[in-house]
Scaffold this motif. Structure first.
Motif: not given
Length: 198
Positions: A30-34, A88-100, A129-140
């Motif tokens: 997960t960390v490597v991919l992110m 918001l999408a940026l914060v969600c996705v990068y927060s997931c990296l920090v948590f990982s 949930t955070i990663l999924f929410g960030g991606l969906v928000t961005y793609l939308f």
């Protein structure tokens, strides 16, 4: 101790040890991919000669100037993209990296007991949930500017991250079922258990 009983206990401990190793490998993946998606690819989900769209960039081909034209956040609203949604999408996705990254410390602290694995699973669900929410928000926000075939390595890496997070939830659930079945309150990763497993 009866040989069959001892063999059964050894198999149980090996099962728990393998599940722990599996979740560590999944967490590392997960960390490597992110890191690849958000640092190496600089957060770009689309990185083509005529289009570069990501968490920091929104560049599209300008036919008049015959070059990529990059828009600032303040200009995005003019073309119907919410800067707030992008942030918001940026914060969600990068927060997931920090948590990982800090998740390994969490594993070390809470994997000693069965109850700790419940906490681990909760953290994994939050990360997913955070990663999924960030991606969906961005793609939308950018859906009108991209096609499915435009996505490049950064996006695929984030999809792989999402899959690995789901696998980690499954692995944690399997561990909890295993621990409940064996009625063990302590982790099988004690020094004694590891010595027996060698």
């Amino acid at each position: 101790m009866h040989a069959g009983t001892r063999m059964g206990l050894l198999q149980q401990r090996c099962t728990g040890h393998l599940l722990f190793k599996l979740i560590l490998l999944e967490a590392a993946g997960t960390v490597v991919l992110m890191l690849y998606a958000l640092l190496w690819e600089a957060g770009n989900l689309v990185n083509l000669p005529d289009k570069c769209i990501g968490f920091y960039n929104f560049c599209v081909w300008n036919k008049t100037a015959e070059k990529l034209q990059c828009l600032e956040y303040k200009d995005l609203q003019v073309i119907g993209i919410s800067p707030l949604g992008m942030v918001l999408a940026l914060v969600c996705v990068y927060s997931c990296l920090v948590f990982s990254i800090f998740y390994f410390i969490f594993l070390a602290l809470f994997s000693e007991e069965r109850e700790g694995w419940k906490e681990i699973r909760i953290v994994l669900i939050i990360k997913t949930t955070i990663l999924f929410g960030g991606l969906v928000t961005y793609l939308f926000q950018i859906s009108e500017w991209i096609e499915l075939s435009d996505f490049t390595g950064g996006f695929l890496a984030l999809l792989g991250t999402q899959a690995l997070l789901l696998l980690q939830i499954l692995t944690a659930t399997m561990y909890l079922r295993w621990a409940k079945h064996t009625h063990l309150c302590q982790s099988p990763f004690t020094e004694e258990a590891l010595l027996i497993g060698i």
